[in-house]
Scaffold this motif. Structure first.
Motif, mmCIF file in Angstrom:
data_model
loop_
_atom_site.group_PDB
_atom_site.id
_atom_site.type_symbol
_atom_site.label_atom_id
_atom_site.label_comp_id
_atom_site.label_asym_id
_atom_site.label_seq_id
_atom_site.Cartn_x
_atom_site.Cartn_y
_atom_site.Cartn_z
ATOM 1 N N VAL A 111 0.954 -1.197 -0.043
ATOM 2 C CA VAL A 111 0.059 0.158 0.114
ATOM 3 C C VAL A 111 0.783 1.287 0.069
ATOM 4 C CG1 VAL A 111 -1.542 1.251 1.603
ATOM 5 C CG2 VAL A 111 -2.185 -1.025 1.064
ATOM 6 N N ILE A 112 1.958 1.206 0.990
ATOM 7 C CA ILE A 112 2.964 2.458 0.787
ATOM 8 C C ILE A 112 3.383 2.678 -0.462
ATOM 9 C CG2 ILE A 112 4.991 3.289 2.112
ATOM 10 C CD1 ILE A 112 3.931 2.163 4.522
ATOM 11 N N ASP A 113 3.858 1.765 -0.940
ATOM 12 C CA ASP A 113 4.683 1.480 -2.280
ATOM 13 C C ASP A 113 3.806 2.292 -3.450
ATOM 14 O OD1 ASP A 113 6.787 0.079 -1.329
ATOM 15 O OD2 ASP A 113 6.433 -1.535 -2.395
ATOM 16 N N ARG A 114 2.318 1.796 -3.336
ATOM 17 C CA ARG A 114 1.684 2.458 -4.388
ATOM 18 C C ARG A 114 1.248 3.688 -4.180
ATOM 19 N NH1 ARG A 114 -3.288 -1.257 -4.893
ATOM 20 N NH2 ARG A 114 -3.509 -0.304 -6.981
ATOM 21 N N GLY A 115 1.115 4.013 -2.875
ATOM 22 C CA GLY A 115 0.865 5.568 -2.485
ATOM 23 C C GLY A 115 1.932 6.244 -3.013
ATOM 24 N N ALA A 116 3.143 5.756 -2.635
ATOM 25 C CA ALA A 116 4.363 6.701 -3.051
ATOM 26 C C ALA A 116 4.431 6.893 -4.641
ATOM 27 C CB ALA A 116 5.708 6.013 -2.626
ATOM 28 N N ASP A 117 4.034 5.636 -5.484
ATOM 29 C CA ASP A 117 3.940 5.830 -6.817
ATOM 30 C C ASP A 117 2.841 6.968 -7.163
ATOM 31 O OD1 ASP A 117 6.135 4.227 -7.104
ATOM 32 O OD2 ASP A 117 4.788 2.375 -7.368
ATOM 33 N N ALA A 118 1.731 6.978 -6.474
ATOM 34 C CA ALA A 118 0.792 7.727 -6.880
ATOM 35 C C ALA A 118 1.182 9.326 -6.684
ATOM 36 C CB ALA A 118 -0.693 7.292 -6.061
ATOM 37 N N LEU A 119 1.744 9.591 -5.706
ATOM 38 C CA LEU A 119 2.331 10.771 -5.286
ATOM 39 C C LEU A 119 3.321 11.471 -6.403
ATOM 40 C CD1 LEU A 119 2.638 10.801 -1.367
ATOM 41 C CD2 LEU A 119 1.162 12.094 -2.569
ATOM 42 N N HIS A 120 4.053 10.230 -6.787
ATOM 43 C CA HIS A 120 5.230 10.785 -7.697
ATOM 44 C C HIS A 120 4.525 10.932 -9.060
ATOM 45 C CE1 HIS A 120 8.556 10.870 -10.479
ATOM 46 N NE2 HIS A 120 8.499 9.661 -10.756
ATOM 47 N N SER A 121 3.631 10.054 -9.480
ATOM 48 C CA SER A 121 2.795 10.435 -10.738
ATOM 49 C C SER A 121 1.905 11.583 -10.652
ATOM 50 C CB SER A 121 1.726 9.211 -11.070
ATOM 51 O OG SER A 121 2.442 8.025 -10.956
ATOM 52 N N ALA A 122 1.311 12.110 -9.544
ATOM 53 C CA ALA A 122 0.745 13.362 -9.602
ATOM 54 C C ALA A 122 1.850 14.606 -9.676
ATOM 55 C CB ALA A 122 -0.017 13.357 -8.362
ATOM 56 N N GLY A 123 3.344 14.366 -9.644
ATOM 57 C CA GLY A 123 3.832 15.331 -9.475
ATOM 58 C C GLY A 123 4.219 16.103 -8.205
ATOM 59 N N ARG A 124 3.542 15.236 -6.963
ATOM 60 C CA ARG A 124 3.783 15.761 -5.989
ATOM 61 C C ARG A 124 5.124 15.447 -5.152
ATOM 62 N NH1 ARG A 124 -1.696 14.254 -3.346
ATOM 63 N NH2 ARG A 124 -0.981 15.245 -1.224
ATOM 64 N N ILE A 125 5.946 14.582 -5.525
ATOM 65 C CA ILE A 125 7.059 14.298 -4.964
ATOM 66 C C ILE A 125 8.060 13.610 -5.923
ATOM 67 C CG2 ILE A 125 6.370 13.914 -2.512
ATOM 68 C CD1 ILE A 125 6.843 10.817 -3.135
ATOM 69 N N SER A 126 9.412 13.849 -5.838
ATOM 70 C CA SER A 126 10.020 13.306 -6.921
ATOM 71 C C SER A 126 10.328 11.923 -6.803
ATOM 72 C CB SER A 126 11.753 14.035 -6.665
ATOM 73 O OG SER A 126 12.017 13.508 -5.369
ATOM 74 N N GLY A 127 10.953 11.266 -7.982
ATOM 75 C CA GLY A 127 11.048 10.009 -7.887
ATOM 76 C C GLY A 127 12.112 9.397 -6.908
ATOM 77 N N ASP A 128 12.889 10.294 -6.374
ATOM 78 C CA ASP A 128 14.225 9.737 -5.446
ATOM 79 C C ASP A 128 13.085 9.820 -3.994
ATOM 80 O OD1 ASP A 128 16.051 9.893 -7.190
ATOM 81 O OD2 ASP A 128 16.977 11.673 -6.475
ATOM 82 N N MET A 129 12.389 10.687 -3.968
ATOM 83 C CA MET A 129 11.679 11.027 -2.659
ATOM 84 C C MET A 129 10.577 9.563 -2.460
ATOM 85 S SD MET A 129 10.911 12.143 0.298
ATOM 86 C CE MET A 129 11.340 13.757 0.310
ATOM 87 N N ALA A 130 10.176 9.157 -3.406
ATOM 88 C CA ALA A 130 9.479 7.957 -3.541
ATOM 89 C C ALA A 130 10.037 6.908 -3.239
ATOM 90 C CB ALA A 130 8.459 7.740 -4.788
#
Ligand SMILES: C[S@@+](CC[C@H](N)C(=O)[O-])C[C@H]1O[C@@H](n2cnc3c(N)ncnc32)[C@H](O)[C@@H]1O
Length: 268
Positions: free
Chosen positions: A219-238
């Motif tokens: 769930v955390i992995d998928r949420g981190a990917d969703a934040l990255h896809s929405a441009g809210r965090i960088s790939g490094d942060m995810a």
């Protein structure tokens, strides 16, 4: 980002393959098995019951149903050809279990032909759940039983302290990847309006400790990917957030909690 399950028949094969792994991992978790056993014990299966699972995915719940004493036949329904193919493969030794491709809002099965219809963590992913419940009612014989089990996804909690950044990932997963994360709270009214009565509600608490199997890590992995896809965090942060979740798990510090709700009702 829309709920991938809500448009599953258009999803990439690689994504469906990844989800198939997550579904089987979750279903194998002993706490998930206990919750299944608990709510299915609220269902009165008549002798040789005919059971349908709508939104069966790769079929772990349909396989559980097919193995229950008293159950005669189980039909799993899912709109994803890849899930249905995998479900058939995994159930090849169960002669009383078959799968059909179909949408829960327009199921290619006959009226009044099932004793029990089950939705297991599926209704929250279906836009217009009222239409899916009307179909379930159509499939059920008069007096038949509907069983719905779903996450109360707004309760997912993985924080260790205020402003824990992993909680943002859990929240993003609920907001972005579940069509209606509030569905569990609307269930009694939805069931009543769809023509079901004698509704038995039961809450289930799921706690993920490091040894539990990793569903909430996914769930955390998928949420981190969703934040990255929405441009809210960088790939490094995810990547850093995913790795912090793994570190907590490896070092025995991970904690996650989610409430589930089951509703067992009779076709009135
Ligand atoms: C979280 S999975 C649950 C799968 C399975 N019930 C389990 O618990 O392992 C949600 C399922 O709902 C299915 N689904 C999505 N939209 C649907 C629809 N309109 N009708 C029926 N099933 C649907 C997906 O393909 C997916 O298999």
């Amino acid at each position: 980002m829309p709920d991938v399950y809500a448009t599953i028949s258009q999803a990439d094969a690689a994504v469906v393959e990844q989800l198939a792994g997550i579904l089987e991992l979750r279903a194998a978790d002993p706490q998930q098995q206990e919750m299944r056993t608990a709510y299915l014990s609220d269902v009165d299966f008549p002798p040789s019951a005919r059971v349908a699972e709508i939104g069966c995915g790769t079929g772990p719940v349909a396989r559980t149903l097919a193995a229950l004493p008293g159950v005669g036949e189980v039909v799993g329904v899912d709109p994803s050809p890849l899930f249905v193919e995998k479900a058939r493969e995994l159930a090849r030794d169960l002669p009383n279990l078959t799968f059909v491709l179909g949408d829960g809002r327009e199921v290619p099965l006959e009226d009044d032909s099932f004793d029990v219809v089950v939705f297991h963590t599926t209704l929250c992913h279906i836009p217009s759940p009222d239409e899916a419940l009307a179909e379930a009612r159509r499939l059920l014989r008069p007096g038949g039983t509907l069983a719905v089990f779903d996450g109360d996804y707004v309760t997912v909690s993985v924080a260790h302290s205020p402003n824990d950044p992993l909680q943002a990932c859990a929240d993003a997963c609920a907001e972005n990847l579940i069509h209606d994360p509030w569905l569990a709270r609307k269930l009694p009214v939805l069931l009543r309006d769809a023509g079901f009565g004698d509704i038995r509600l039961r809450g289930h608490s799921y706690v993920e400790a490091p040894s539990s199997g990793g569903y909430l890590l996914a769930v955390i992995d998928r949420g981190a990917d969703a934040l990255h896809s929405a441009g809210r965090i960088s790939g490094d942060m995810a990547a850093a957030l995913k790795s912090e979740a793994r570190r907590r798990s490896d070092e025995g510090e991970f904690y996650g909690h989610i409430n589930y709700l089951s509703a067992v009702a009779r076709r009135s």
